[in-house]
Scaffold this motif. Structure first.
Motif, PDB file in Angstrom:
ATOM      1  N   SER A 177       0.826  -1.202   0.000  1.00 51.50           N
ATOM      2  CA  SER A 177       0.000   0.000   0.000  1.00 51.50           C
ATOM      3  C   SER A 177       0.862   1.254   0.000  1.00 51.50           C
ATOM      4  O   SER A 177       2.047   1.227   0.350  1.00 51.50           O
TER       5      SER A 177
ATOM      6  N   TRP B 180       0.714   8.869  -4.809  1.00 47.02           N
ATOM      7  CA  TRP B 180      -0.695   8.525  -5.077  1.00 47.02           C
ATOM      8  C   TRP B 180      -1.030   8.802  -6.538  1.00 47.02           C
ATOM      9  O   TRP B 180      -1.653   7.982  -7.215  1.00 47.02           O
TER      10      TRP B 180
ATOM     11  N   LEU C  72      -1.840   5.635   9.023  1.00 48.17           N
ATOM     12  CA  LEU C  72      -2.410   5.459   7.688  1.00 48.17           C
ATOM     13  C   LEU C  72      -2.299   4.008   7.225  1.00 48.17           C
ATOM     14  O   LEU C  72      -3.136   3.531   6.453  1.00 48.17           O
TER      15      LEU C  72
ATOM     16  N   GLN D  81      -5.617   2.151   5.973  1.00 47.87           N
ATOM     17  CA  GLN D  81      -5.716   1.555   4.635  1.00 47.87           C
ATOM     18  C   GLN D  81      -5.853   0.041   4.682  1.00 47.87           C
ATOM     19  O   GLN D  81      -6.058  -0.594   3.645  1.00 47.87           O
TER      20      GLN D  81
ATOM     21  N   SER E  70       0.637   3.872   1.973  1.00 47.74           N
ATOM     22  CA  SER E  70       1.052   4.257   3.326  1.00 47.74           C
ATOM     23  C   SER E  70       2.206   3.391   3.827  1.00 47.74           C
ATOM     24  O   SER E  70       3.110   3.880   4.515  1.00 47.74           O
TER      25      SER E  70
END
Length: 288
Positions: A37, A88, A195, A199, A39
């Motif tokens: 991910s 992102w 985070l 997530q 994060s």
């Protein structure tokens, strides 16, 4: 005179080197997010870089006032959000466009200065700002049938970087660059930790992700080191326009690996933003 020319050449070489290294960081970050991910990536890159810097801080700590720690925090939040939005956006728009929007940070600096210091934007700055944001409009090229919100996310990464740039300059007269980087990576580690759980990610890295995450972390640290060196050898009026070559490197990786050929709008955007940076640095040099 000969010595100043040599330093200038070193500064240009360091600038090209850091732009190239950070293009590899972006390349590795895009690949890493196919395995972990966002994060988790930011957490591990921040932790690794903090651990690299920790031994270098031995015996260098000094008592700091609350005002200094406040600037440290603002700088860290700016850098953290800048990387978060940049990574992102890499998942949704071509690498060259994400990198191009991130290079708009100098366009956002006058607005950050206005917010932090209540200093109005000089009239001489408006021309390059308008030219630069025309370039941004070309990159995003919003129409009733076309508006990719991920371009706006990429632009937010520039705003975070601009906060980082302004506050780094505020810190430069009070603390060492090494301290600034360590505090940034330490706070970034703390900010990214919650985070990871939000997530639904894992703190554990899969075996196949380790090489890529290490590549992100090492190139990021090396890029930051070369960035600081570049500014120690050459003035910002030289480093800023030369660093734009990073967009070229990103475009190269995008074409070679993903086949993303910049369209006419992206090319026009590059030209306008680069023109804006050149005009801004000339104004700064003339005033300096």
């Amino acid at each position: 005179m000969q010595g100043s020319k040599l330093l200038l050449k070193k500064g240009i070489v360091m600038t090209i080197a850091y732009a190239f290294v950070l293009s590899i960081t972006a390349l590795a970050a895009k690949q890493a997010q196919t395995m972990i991910s966002l994060s988790s990536l930011v957490f591990w890159q921040s932790l690794f870089c903090a651990l690299i810097l920790l031994p270098q801080m031995r015996g260098r700590w000094k008592r700091r006032s609350f005002s200094v720690w406040k600037i440290h925090f603002l700088r860290s939040v700016g850098g953290f959000t800048g990387f978060l939005f940049y990574y992102w956006s890499l998942n949704h728009i071509p690498l060259v466009e994400a990198s191009l929007l991130r290079t708009c940070a100098p366009l956002c600096v006058p607005f950050v200065v206005l917010i932090l210091h209540r200093i109005k934007i000089p009239k001489s700055r408006w021309l390059p700002l308008i030219i630069g944001f025309v370039g941004v409009a070309f990159v995003i090229h919003p129409t009733p049938n076309h508006l990719n919100p991920w371009h706006l996310v990429g632009l937010l990464s520039a705003l975070g970087l601009a906060f980082s740039m302004v506050t780094t300059r505020m810190l430069s007269q009070q603390v060492s660059g090494r301290e600034t980087l360590f505090v940034y990576f330490f706070i970034s580690t703390l900010l990214s930790l919650p985070l990871v759980f939000i997530q639904g990610g894992s703190m554990l890295l899969p075996a196949k992700a380790w090489p890529v995450v290490l590549a992100v972390s090492i190139t990021l640290y090396l890029g930051m080191y070369l960035y600081n060196k570049a500014y120690s050898y050459a003035p910002a009026s030289i480093v800023s326009p030369v660093s734009y070559i990073g967009v070229v490197f990103s475009g190269f990786w995008g074409v070679v690996i993903w086949g993303h050929v910049p369209d006419v709008y992206a090319v026009l955007g590059m030209l306008f933003i680069f023109m804006s940076i050149l005009i801004s640095t000339k104004i700064a040099r003339d005033r300096g």
